[in-house]
Design a protein around this motif. Structure first.
Motif, PDB file in Angstrom:
ATOM      1  N   GLU A   1       4.919   7.392  -3.368  1.00  0.00           N
ATOM      2  CA  GLU A   1       4.513   6.397  -4.361  1.00  0.00           C
ATOM      3  C   GLU A   1       3.063   5.972  -4.145  1.00  0.00           C
ATOM      4  O   GLU A   1       2.678   5.515  -3.080  1.00  0.00           O
ATOM      5  CB  GLU A   1       5.423   5.171  -4.291  1.00  0.00           C
ATOM      6  CG  GLU A   1       5.193   4.164  -5.406  1.00  0.00           C
ATOM      7  CD  GLU A   1       5.529   4.730  -6.771  1.00  0.00           C
ATOM      8  OE1 GLU A   1       4.933   4.273  -7.755  1.00  0.00           O
ATOM      9  OE2 GLU A   1       6.386   5.643  -6.850  1.00  0.00           O
TER      10      GLU A   1
ATOM     11  N   VAL B   1       7.622   3.386   7.438  1.00  0.00           N
ATOM     12  CA  VAL B   1       6.702   3.188   6.317  1.00  0.00           C
ATOM     13  C   VAL B   1       7.472   2.525   5.182  1.00  0.00           C
ATOM     14  O   VAL B   1       8.296   3.168   4.531  1.00  0.00           O
ATOM     15  CB  VAL B   1       6.105   4.519   5.824  1.00  0.00           C
ATOM     16  CG1 VAL B   1       5.091   4.258   4.708  1.00  0.00           C
ATOM     17  CG2 VAL B   1       5.437   5.271   6.969  1.00  0.00           C
TER      18      VAL B   1
ATOM     19  N   GLU C   1       8.143   0.697   1.434  1.00  0.00           N
ATOM     20  CA  GLU C   1       7.728   1.127   0.097  1.00  0.00           C
ATOM     21  C   GLU C   1       6.344   0.600  -0.258  1.00  0.00           C
ATOM     22  O   GLU C   1       5.556   1.282  -0.898  1.00  0.00           O
ATOM     23  CB  GLU C   1       8.749   0.660  -0.941  1.00  0.00           C
ATOM     24  CG  GLU C   1       8.415   1.092  -2.357  1.00  0.00           C
ATOM     25  CD  GLU C   1       9.460   0.653  -3.362  1.00  0.00           C
ATOM     26  OE1 GLU C   1       9.269   0.939  -4.560  1.00  0.00           O
ATOM     27  OE2 GLU C   1      10.455   0.016  -2.961  1.00  0.00           O
ATOM     28  N   ARG C   2       6.056  -0.624   0.148  1.00  0.00           N
ATOM     29  CA  ARG C   2       4.720  -1.190  -0.089  1.00  0.00           C
ATOM     30  C   ARG C   2       4.164  -1.684   1.243  1.00  0.00           C
ATOM     31  O   ARG C   2       4.701  -2.620   1.838  1.00  0.00           O
ATOM     32  CB  ARG C   2       4.763  -2.324  -1.108  1.00  0.00           C
ATOM     33  CG  ARG C   2       3.389  -2.931  -1.407  1.00  0.00           C
ATOM     34  CD  ARG C   2       3.482  -4.009  -2.463  1.00  0.00           C
ATOM     35  NE  ARG C   2       3.723  -3.456  -3.769  1.00  0.00           N
ATOM     36  CZ  ARG C   2       2.753  -3.040  -4.598  1.00  0.00           C
ATOM     37  NH1 ARG C   2       1.487  -3.109  -4.210  1.00  0.00           N
ATOM     38  NH2 ARG C   2       3.046  -2.567  -5.787  1.00  0.00           N
ATOM     39  N   PHE C   3       3.096  -1.057   1.706  1.00  0.00           N
ATOM     40  CA  PHE C   3       2.484  -1.445   2.966  1.00  0.00           C
ATOM     41  C   PHE C   3       1.900  -2.853   2.859  1.00  0.00           C
ATOM     42  O   PHE C   3       1.194  -3.156   1.891  1.00  0.00           O
ATOM     43  CB  PHE C   3       1.383  -0.445   3.321  1.00  0.00           C
ATOM     44  CG  PHE C   3       0.581  -0.817   4.535  1.00  0.00           C
ATOM     45  CD1 PHE C   3       1.153  -0.768   5.790  1.00  0.00           C
ATOM     46  CD2 PHE C   3      -0.729  -1.238   4.413  1.00  0.00           C
ATOM     47  CE1 PHE C   3       0.425  -1.120   6.908  1.00  0.00           C
ATOM     48  CE2 PHE C   3      -1.465  -1.585   5.526  1.00  0.00           C
ATOM     49  CZ  PHE C   3      -0.888  -1.525   6.787  1.00  0.00           C
TER      50      PHE C   3
ATOM     51  N   LYS D   1      -3.559   0.352  -3.776  1.00  0.00           N
ATOM     52  CA  LYS D   1      -2.192   0.532  -3.282  1.00  0.00           C
ATOM     53  C   LYS D   1      -2.019   1.895  -2.621  1.00  0.00           C
ATOM     54  O   LYS D   1      -1.438   2.006  -1.538  1.00  0.00           O
ATOM     55  CB  LYS D   1      -1.180   0.384  -4.422  1.00  0.00           C
ATOM     56  CG  LYS D   1       0.262   0.624  -3.960  1.00  0.00           C
ATOM     57  CD  LYS D   1       1.247   0.572  -5.108  1.00  0.00           C
ATOM     58  CE  LYS D   1       2.656   0.912  -4.614  1.00  0.00           C
ATOM     59  NZ  LYS D   1       3.660   0.913  -5.698  1.00  0.00           N
TER      60      LYS D   1
ATOM     61  N   GLN E   1      -1.246   2.657   1.277  1.00  0.00           N
ATOM     62  CA  GLN E   1      -0.046   3.405   1.654  1.00  0.00           C
ATOM     63  C   GLN E   1      -0.384   4.501   2.662  1.00  0.00           C
ATOM     64  O   GLN E   1       0.411   4.805   3.562  1.00  0.00           O
ATOM     65  CB  GLN E   1       0.607   4.004   0.407  1.00  0.00           C
ATOM     66  CG  GLN E   1       2.068   4.355   0.564  1.00  0.00           C
ATOM     67  CD  GLN E   1       2.959   3.126   0.743  1.00  0.00           C
ATOM     68  OE1 GLN E   1       2.488   1.994   0.706  1.00  0.00           O
ATOM     69  NE2 GLN E   1       4.235   3.346   0.955  1.00  0.00           N
ATOM     70  N   LYS E   2      -1.566   5.088   2.532  1.00  0.00           N
ATOM     71  CA  LYS E   2      -1.993   6.080   3.520  1.00  0.00           C
ATOM     72  C   LYS E   2      -2.145   5.437   4.897  1.00  0.00           C
ATOM     73  O   LYS E   2      -1.815   6.049   5.919  1.00  0.00           O
ATOM     74  CB  LYS E   2      -3.321   6.704   3.101  1.00  0.00           C
ATOM     75  CG  LYS E   2      -3.265   7.597   1.875  1.00  0.00           C
ATOM     76  CD  LYS E   2      -4.654   8.164   1.618  1.00  0.00           C
ATOM     77  CE  LYS E   2      -4.721   8.958   0.346  1.00  0.00           C
ATOM     78  NZ  LYS E   2      -6.080   9.507   0.111  1.00  0.00           N
TER      79      LYS E   2
ATOM     80  N   GLY F   1      -0.456   2.883   5.963  1.00  0.00           N
ATOM     81  CA  GLY F   1       0.908   2.694   6.441  1.00  0.00           C
ATOM     82  C   GLY F   1       1.499   3.969   7.003  1.00  0.00           C
ATOM     83  O   GLY F   1       2.200   3.956   8.024  1.00  0.00           O
TER      84      GLY F   1
END
Length: 239
Positions: free
Chosen positions: A146, A69, A71-73, A120, A124-125, A127
């Motif tokens: 994050e 995963v 930091e930013r998907f 975002k 992220q979820k 990812g």
């Protein structure tokens, strides 16, 4: 899993980001990567996950499958949430049902939403879901808290415990101060291109405080800035 003399630089003539790193994590172990911004924490995580190959040295006994995963998907993809996770599940011989993680991570309302239209935190979820569907034996999380809402943040320590209880390895970085919720974790501290291995202290005291709901996030940020671990932020009526 062991990193044996691992070094890395971007390009043949680039400066060394990491040099001669030798650290390890046992089966069932959790590692927390510490260090200032820009010292190479994300590079280290990508090396462990297999996203990058070492310029020198070797990573031995990396378990698989690997859940990664970033930091930013990367949400700029032409898929819906359900379509993307279904496609990712097909890449692995054994997976959890896609709907299991859609439901658990609160993505049910976004099943037919295109990835590029997600916030975002919701992206992220997704990812996190794609990393967990193949039942990873190595889970690598770069700033996993994050952008997540409070309910999803509560799930992260549970997920880490489930992976390690099954004999898997988890490696995580975090600047929010939430890794205090991972007792017994081994620390990998990155500084000046080197990585030093140590242990997280076992003893913790938990203190709950109540503040007006409108001040909750700011108070949590102040506590983290002062060096405290914020375990959870809950909004509820005080009787």
């Amino acid at each position: 899993m062991r990193l044996d003399g691992v070094s890395y630089r971007y390009g043949r003539r680039g400066a060394w980001v990491l040099r001669d790193v030798s650290v390890d994590l046992p089966p069932g172990g959790t590692g927390v990567v510490l260090g200032r911004n820009g010292v190479g924490k994300s590079t280290l995580l990508q090396l462990v996950a297999g996203v990058l190959r070492p310029s020198a040295g070797e990573i031995r006994e990396r378990p698989g499958p690997v859940g990664w995963v970033p930091e930013r998907f990367p949400a700029d993809q032409p898929f819906t949430v359900h379509g993307y996770l279904t496609a990712m599940a097909r890449l692995h011989p054994m997976t959890d049902p896609v709907d299991t993680w859609i439901d658990r991570l609160g993505l049910t309302a976004y099943r037919r939403t295109r990835l590029g239209d997600l916030s975002k935190g919701t992206a992220q979820k997704v990812g996190l879901a794609q990393a967990l569907i193949p039942r990873p034996k190595l889970l690598v999380l770069d700033e996993p808290w994050e952008g997540l809402d409070a309910a999803a943040r509560e799930l992260v320590p549970e997920i880490v415990e489930e992976v390690t209880a099954a004999g898997g390895i988890v490696l995580v970085s975090d600047h929010r101060g939430e890794t205090g919720r991972l007792p017994g974790a081994i620390t990998w501290t990155v500084a000046d291109g080197t990585v030093t291995q140590g242990d997280v202290a076992q003893a913790h005291a938990v203190i709950e405080i109540a503040v007006p709901a409108a001040e909750a996030e700011a108070t949590a940020a102040d506590l983290r800035a002062a060096g405290h671990d914020v375990i959870a932020v809950r909004t509820k009526a005080v009787v």
